[in-house]
Write an enzyme that holds these catalytic residues in place. Structure first.
Site, PDB file in Angstrom:
ATOM      1  N   SER A 143       9.007   2.710  -1.687  1.00  0.00           N
ATOM      2  CA  SER A 143       8.991   2.013  -0.393  1.00  0.00           C
ATOM      3  C   SER A 143      10.365   1.387  -0.206  1.00  0.00           C
ATOM      4  O   SER A 143      11.035   1.030  -1.192  1.00  0.00           O
ATOM      5  CB  SER A 143       7.937   0.901  -0.405  1.00  0.00           C
ATOM      6  OG  SER A 143       8.140   0.022   0.694  1.00  0.00           O
ATOM      7  N   TYR A 202       5.078  -6.564  -4.450  1.00  0.00           N
ATOM      8  CA  TYR A 202       4.980  -5.128  -4.167  1.00  0.00           C
ATOM      9  C   TYR A 202       6.368  -4.488  -4.306  1.00  0.00           C
ATOM     10  O   TYR A 202       6.535  -3.431  -4.910  1.00  0.00           O
ATOM     11  CB  TYR A 202       4.414  -4.976  -2.758  1.00  0.00           C
ATOM     12  CG  TYR A 202       4.377  -3.597  -2.162  1.00  0.00           C
ATOM     13  CD1 TYR A 202       3.397  -2.678  -2.527  1.00  0.00           C
ATOM     14  CD2 TYR A 202       5.304  -3.213  -1.190  1.00  0.00           C
ATOM     15  CE1 TYR A 202       3.340  -1.423  -1.943  1.00  0.00           C
ATOM     16  CE2 TYR A 202       5.259  -1.968  -0.602  1.00  0.00           C
ATOM     17  CZ  TYR A 202       4.275  -1.069  -0.978  1.00  0.00           C
ATOM     18  OH  TYR A 202       4.224   0.178  -0.395  1.00  0.00           O
ATOM     19  N   LYS A 235       7.889  -1.456  -6.708  1.00  0.00           N
ATOM     20  CA  LYS A 235       8.536  -0.252  -6.168  1.00  0.00           C
ATOM     21  C   LYS A 235       9.956  -0.104  -6.713  1.00  0.00           C
ATOM     22  O   LYS A 235      10.420   0.999  -6.993  1.00  0.00           O
ATOM     23  CB  LYS A 235       8.545  -0.301  -4.627  1.00  0.00           C
ATOM     24  CG  LYS A 235       7.138  -0.214  -3.995  1.00  0.00           C
ATOM     25  CD  LYS A 235       6.432   1.092  -4.333  1.00  0.00           C
ATOM     26  CE  LYS A 235       5.155   1.298  -3.539  1.00  0.00           C
ATOM     27  NZ  LYS A 235       4.458   2.547  -3.856  1.00  0.00           N
TER      28      LYS A 235
HETATM   29  N1  LIG Z   1       2.164   3.082   5.077  1.00  0.00           N
HETATM   30  C1  LIG Z   1       3.343   2.549   4.916  1.00  0.00           C
HETATM   31  O1  LIG Z   1       3.907   1.914   5.833  1.00  0.00           O
HETATM   32  C2  LIG Z   1       4.062   2.696   3.606  1.00  0.00           C
HETATM   33  C3  LIG Z   1       5.415   2.328   3.553  1.00  0.00           C
HETATM   34  C4  LIG Z   1       6.115   2.480   2.375  1.00  0.00           C
HETATM   35  C5  LIG Z   1       5.480   2.999   1.267  1.00  0.00           C
HETATM   36  N2  LIG Z   1       4.157   3.341   1.321  1.00  0.00           N
HETATM   37  C6  LIG Z   1       3.557   3.899   0.111  1.00  0.00           C
HETATM   38  O2  LIG Z   1       2.944   5.133   0.418  1.00  0.00           O
HETATM   39  C7  LIG Z   1       1.888   5.375  -0.511  1.00  0.00           C
HETATM   40  C8  LIG Z   1       0.628   5.772   0.226  1.00  0.00           C
HETATM   41  O3  LIG Z   1       0.290   4.745   1.116  1.00  0.00           O
HETATM   42  P1  LIG Z   1      -0.491   5.024   2.477  1.00  0.00           P
HETATM   43  O4  LIG Z   1       0.166   4.181   3.498  1.00  0.00           O
HETATM   44  O5  LIG Z   1      -0.646   6.458   2.718  1.00  0.00           O
HETATM   45  O6  LIG Z   1      -1.907   4.344   2.115  1.00  0.00           O
HETATM   46  P2  LIG Z   1      -3.405   4.680   2.591  1.00  0.00           P
HETATM   47  O7  LIG Z   1      -3.408   5.351   3.906  1.00  0.00           O
HETATM   48  O8  LIG Z   1      -4.142   3.398   2.416  1.00  0.00           O
HETATM   49  O9  LIG Z   1      -3.901   5.734   1.500  1.00  0.00           O
HETATM   50  C9  LIG Z   1      -3.955   5.358   0.156  1.00  0.00           C
HETATM   51  C10 LIG Z   1      -4.559   6.493  -0.655  1.00  0.00           C
HETATM   52  O10 LIG Z   1      -4.543   6.114  -2.034  1.00  0.00           O
HETATM   53  C11 LIG Z   1      -5.882   6.057  -2.533  1.00  0.00           C
HETATM   54  N3  LIG Z   1      -5.939   4.974  -3.525  1.00  0.00           N
HETATM   55  C12 LIG Z   1      -5.833   3.656  -3.343  1.00  0.00           C
HETATM   56  N4  LIG Z   1      -5.919   3.001  -4.515  1.00  0.00           N
HETATM   57  C13 LIG Z   1      -6.070   3.940  -5.481  1.00  0.00           C
HETATM   58  C14 LIG Z   1      -6.223   3.914  -6.877  1.00  0.00           C
HETATM   59  N5  LIG Z   1      -6.244   2.769  -7.570  1.00  0.00           N
HETATM   60  N6  LIG Z   1      -6.368   5.082  -7.545  1.00  0.00           N
HETATM   61  C15 LIG Z   1      -6.361   6.261  -6.874  1.00  0.00           C
HETATM   62  N7  LIG Z   1      -6.224   6.364  -5.544  1.00  0.00           N
HETATM   63  C16 LIG Z   1      -6.088   5.202  -4.851  1.00  0.00           C
HETATM   64  C17 LIG Z   1      -6.774   5.884  -1.306  1.00  0.00           C
HETATM   65  O11 LIG Z   1      -8.088   6.385  -1.474  1.00  0.00           O
HETATM   66  P3  LIG Z   1      -9.312   5.530  -2.111  1.00  0.00           P
HETATM   67  O12 LIG Z   1      -9.395   4.267  -1.344  1.00  0.00           O
HETATM   68  O13 LIG Z   1     -10.497   6.442  -1.948  1.00  0.00           O
HETATM   69  O14 LIG Z   1      -8.957   5.328  -3.559  1.00  0.00           O
HETATM   70  C18 LIG Z   1      -6.011   6.771  -0.303  1.00  0.00           C
HETATM   71  O15 LIG Z   1      -6.281   8.133  -0.530  1.00  0.00           O
HETATM   72  C19 LIG Z   1       1.784   4.127  -1.373  1.00  0.00           C
HETATM   73  O16 LIG Z   1       2.497   4.328  -2.556  1.00  0.00           O
HETATM   74  C20 LIG Z   1       2.467   3.062  -0.520  1.00  0.00           C
HETATM   75  O17 LIG Z   1       2.997   2.020  -1.329  1.00  0.00           O
HETATM   76  C21 LIG Z   1       3.445   3.210   2.461  1.00  0.00           C
END
Ligand SMILES: NC(=O)c1ccc[n+]([C@@H]2O[C@H](COP(=O)([O-])OP(=O)(O)OC[C@H]3O[C@@H](n4cnc5c(N)ncnc54)[C@H](OP(=O)(O)O)[C@@H]3O)[C@@H](O)[C@H]2O)c1
Length: 251
Positions: free
Chosen positions: A143, A156, A160
């Site tokens: 991130s 967080y 990262k």
């Molecule tokens: N969205 C943003 O703005 C953003 C920005 C920068 C970085 N990121 C990074 O992108 C990545 C994905 O985020 P996202 O935004 O796509 O989130 P999301 O839409 O909430 O999806 C998260 C996914 O991870 C799974 N998950 C959560 N906790 C878990 C665990 N302990 N073990 C296995 N699976 C787990 C969830 O499914 P279940 O709930 O079924 O486990 C879901 O499939 C993360 O690393 C996040 O830090 C996101």
């Protein structure tokens, strides 16, 4: 250059958001994708959808914060498909929104366990069988919070930032075995994870105004970069952090 035909890709947290976009884009390039998250039902739904679209997909639930479940995940994939060519460590959590000094020990431990330790453990489980074939890629979803100071996402961001060091160290350790390890650092992307930041009209408008491309990200903005890193197109890149944030960190 972007073909992934026959490659086995294991993507953690791939039932929605960025992980799902990575899995879908890998599958469209011909990869066999492992769909994984904590909820078996969600994994099965996504797997069935991909299979119905003609792709090869396997559902293996796993909470990445639990080492026994990680081992079972890797063993299941190897038993089923015999190899893992690409590991995408995408699943993450955020347990504290606010000043770091106010966070609990539990919040700190959980972030470090789910977001950092799990990546070290999974890469340790998966990379050796890649090294034996002298071919493999690891992609870690970081991130921009790991690159910039942030008064609300401090813990967080610490996790990262640790991943970016892990990427460089793994790339140095395993480069001689032709294993490439890279990170993607997304800015704000429209997923459930960041809903609080983009559902609020005022917050979203401020973010868009501060972003040179004048928009927040879409999960596919990250999915395509992951394909590039896993494919021939990224063959000379390792140890890098690729920022995809609409330019918000350059100004
Ligand atoms: N969205 C943003 O703005 C953003 C920005 C920068 C970085 N990121 C990074 O992108 C990545 C994905 O985020 P996202 O935004 O796509 O989130 P999301 O839409 O909430 O999806 C998260 C996914 O991870 C799974 N998950 C959560 N906790 C878990 C665990 N302990 N073990 C296995 N699976 C787990 C969830 O499914 P279940 O709930 O079924 O486990 C879901 O499939 C993360 O690393 C996040 O830090 C996101």
């Amino acid at each position: 250059m972007f073909d992934l035909t026959g490659k086995v890709a294991l993507i953690t947290g791939s039932t929605r958001g960025i992980g799902l976009a990575i899995a879908e884009n890998f599958a469209k390039q011909g990869a066999k994708v492992v769909i994984s998250s904590r909820k078996a039902e969600e994994c099965e739904k996504v797997t069935a959808r991909l299979q119905a679209a003609g792709h090869q997909a396997l559902s293996v639930p796993c909470d990445v914060g639990k080492h026994d479940q990680q081992k079972r995940l890797v063993e299941t994939v190897l038993a089923q498909w015999g190899r893992i060519d690409s590991l995408v460590c995408n699943a993450a959590t955020n347990t504290n929104f606010g000043p770091m000094g106010k966070a609990s020990d539990e919040a700190y431990d959980k972030i470090m366990s789910v977001n950092v330790k799990s990546v070290w453990q999974l890469t340790s489980l998966v990379i050796p069988q890649m090294a034996a074939r002298k071919d493999g890629t690891v992609i870690i979803v970081g991130s921009i919070a790991g690159l910039q100071g942030n008064p609300l996402l401090g813990l967080y961001g610490v996790g990262k930032a640790a991943l970016f060091s892990m990427v460089r160290n793994l790339a140095a350790e395993w480069g001689p075995s032709n294993i490439r390890v890279n990170a993607i650092a997304p800015g704000l992307v429209k997923t459930d994870f960041a809903k609080a930041l983009w559902e609020n009209d005022a917050l979203r408008a401020a973010r868009e105004a501060a972003t040179p491309l004048r928009r927040i990200g879409d999960p596919d903005d990250i999915g395509g970069i992951a394909v590039m890193l896993a494919a021939r197109a990224g063959a000379f890149m390792t140890g890098q952090v690729l920022v995809a944030d609409g330019g918000v960190t350059i100004i």
